[in-house]
Scaffold this motif. Sequence first.
Motif, mmCIF file in Angstrom:
data_model
loop_
_atom_site.group_PDB
_atom_site.id
_atom_site.type_symbol
_atom_site.label_atom_id
_atom_site.label_comp_id
_atom_site.label_asym_id
_atom_site.label_seq_id
_atom_site.Cartn_x
_atom_site.Cartn_y
_atom_site.Cartn_z
ATOM 1 N N ASP A 16 -155.058 -86.519 -5.784
ATOM 2 C CA ASP A 16 -154.757 -85.828 -7.044
ATOM 3 C C ASP A 16 -155.424 -84.459 -7.088
ATOM 4 O OD1 ASP A 16 -153.241 -87.878 -7.983
ATOM 5 O OD2 ASP A 16 -154.715 -88.631 -9.424
ATOM 6 N N ASN A 77 -140.053 -86.832 -10.514
ATOM 7 C CA ASN A 77 -141.087 -87.012 -9.500
ATOM 8 C C ASN A 77 -142.138 -85.903 -9.505
ATOM 9 O OD1 ASN A 77 -139.997 -89.404 -8.493
ATOM 10 N ND2 ASN A 77 -138.515 -88.250 -7.244
ATOM 11 N N ALA A 83 -147.465 -88.183 -10.673
ATOM 12 C CA ALA A 83 -146.108 -88.459 -10.193
ATOM 13 C C ALA A 83 -145.880 -87.798 -8.837
ATOM 14 C CB ALA A 83 -145.079 -87.958 -11.210
ATOM 15 N N ARG A 85 -148.177 -87.202 -6.602
ATOM 16 C CA ARG A 85 -148.905 -87.996 -5.600
ATOM 17 C C ARG A 85 -148.097 -89.254 -5.254
ATOM 18 N NH1 ARG A 85 -151.846 -92.128 -6.561
ATOM 19 N NH2 ARG A 85 -152.533 -91.511 -8.638
ATOM 20 N N ALA A 86 -147.538 -89.888 -6.253
ATOM 21 C CA ALA A 86 -146.800 -91.124 -6.020
ATOM 22 C C ALA A 86 -145.586 -90.890 -5.123
ATOM 23 C CB ALA A 86 -146.371 -91.730 -7.362
ATOM 24 N N GLU A 89 -146.702 -90.175 -1.577
ATOM 25 C CA GLU A 89 -147.174 -91.370 -0.868
ATOM 26 C C GLU A 89 -145.998 -92.263 -0.459
ATOM 27 O OE1 GLU A 89 -151.680 -91.804 -2.699
ATOM 28 O OE2 GLU A 89 -150.051 -93.042 -3.531
ATOM 29 N N ARG A 90 -145.017 -92.376 -1.363
ATOM 30 C CA ARG A 90 -143.834 -93.192 -1.018
ATOM 31 C C ARG A 90 -143.125 -92.600 0.201
ATOM 32 N NH1 ARG A 90 -142.592 -93.249 -6.446
ATOM 33 N NH2 ARG A 90 -140.779 -91.921 -6.138
#
Lengths: 98, 505
Positions: A16, A77, A83, A85-86, A89-90
């Motif tokens: 983050d 996103n 969001a 970061r998510a 990572e995905r």
Amino acid sequence: MPAEPPAATAVPDVLDGDIAAFVVERFLPGVDAGELDPDYDLLATAVIDSLGILHIAAWLEQRYGIVLPDADLAGRNFRTVAAIRAVAERAARGEGGA
Amino acid sequence: MSPSFVEAFARHAADRPGAPALVWEDRPVGYAELYALACRARAQVEAAVPDDGRPVGLRVRKSPETVALVLGCLLAGRSFLLPSHELPDAPFGELCRQAGCSAVLSTLPGPLVDVVVDPHTGPATPAGHPGGGPGGLPLPRRTAEDAPGFLLTTSGSTGLPKVVPLPYGAVTRFSGWVGETFRVGPGTAVLNYAPLNFDISLLDVWSTLACGGTAVLVDPERATVPRHLREQIVRHRVSVVQGVPLLFRLLLETAEQGPLEGPEHVVFAGDAMPGRLLDELPRLLPGARWYNNYGCTETNNSFLHEVDRTLPVTAPLPIGRPLPGVEWLITGGDGRALHGPGSGELLVSTPFQTAGYANAASGERFGPHPDGVAGRVYYRTGDLATREADGTVRLVGRQDFLVKVRGFQVSTQSVEGVLLEHPEVVEAAVVALPDPVAGHRLHARIRLTGPGAAGVLALRQHCAQRSARAAVPAVIETVREPLPRTSTGKVDRNRIREQLLAAGG
């Protein structure tokens, strides 16, 4: 020149703090990165727009070697640091396009 | 023909010679005294500059002598250009040239001044002039109603201002409205805060003199000293106060000395009153009637709204109802008149308006009713207005302030309004800078109540909660020093824009 992307097998640790530092440097000059809450709505407050999304996607590729599939280049996103970061990572785990 | 405003002034000088016409530096100037000063000025103007139909240029600062010089021109039935005294030599000269001035007059020697008029010396009744006026002095020359008198200038902040000739009859009609609306008459003191060249001086000074009241002239040198302003109002029992928001902001700084009980009519003019100022004003002016005044130099006042003090007061104030004799309409996107609720450009036609600019094409701004209703000339104000379902008319902003950001139409003024709603924002200016992608991007410069009183992130959230995304500024810059202001007290957005463009945006 962008750094050579790391090997695809390594899943980079997206932070983050890193994202906040980039967003602040690029879009919020004068703001301390520490002030930017991971859940601060970057879209509603017009910190980033669709062009900004592309800037961040390019930075993710350059910084982490993460290439987001086109389907992920959507506002939802990029609404917050968390969001971003998510989605990064995905994509790094090969689960992109969700 | 009913008496002109100049003849009305002369009548007051005859009927009530000792009554105060002006107050300057706490000293009253009586009607007879002012009439004599004006007659001497008139005699000198007529001797030095024969009337060949061309206007004279006046390069004057506010004082009883310069009021007398203006009155001298009016008594002589002349037309005269009255630009800001702050205009530098080159543009002043160019403006006089464009207006066709035959000579430049002042009460003091100075650059470009051809004739120095001293209203304290010389004969007030030159040879050949019949007396018959107040104190045996000459009567005003009769003028045609449509003859130009005042040549005022617009507050154009880019390029040379436009010259707006106002017919004698237009000012006469206006002074009649002022007298009725604000009960200006003998014994009424009216504060004159604005410089003489401002259109709002048509109310404060020239209508007051036509109505027999007392114009309390604020020295522009001391116009930013709150205590001085308060003293003028209290000491001289001012009952009508008209001014730009800056005046009320300055007066509020004296609120701890208690409320001002004297003023009966308080008129907001020149710019929209910010909500914060309206919130604080009751403790300064609790008993007065408040009015929001809408007008422009070309048409003079066209709407007036009396604030209902029994209801919550919210900004922006409506502009209210048209003045008697005023016709108006709002045009839609197709340029035709809107009927019923809607937004568009406000067009007005007033009994007080100019016939057109003296130094610029008027066709773009003045024209017939867009739907072909014959008989009147309408002025396109450039102001965007909304007529609400209940008939209330509000200004949305200037058409000039409309910009497109990513294809969305945004009023930079309304963005300023949103920022000013934040409790920690004291001043805000929003300018649109060219952007190759977005068309425009908004740059906000704000001053907070104190350093760090609000963060940029919180301010962005504040904007985002209140407006569309396109109206959230791309950059919110906070500064510690007050924002630059124009001579009229408005935030100088052009200067800020130029600073930003010079700095590379």
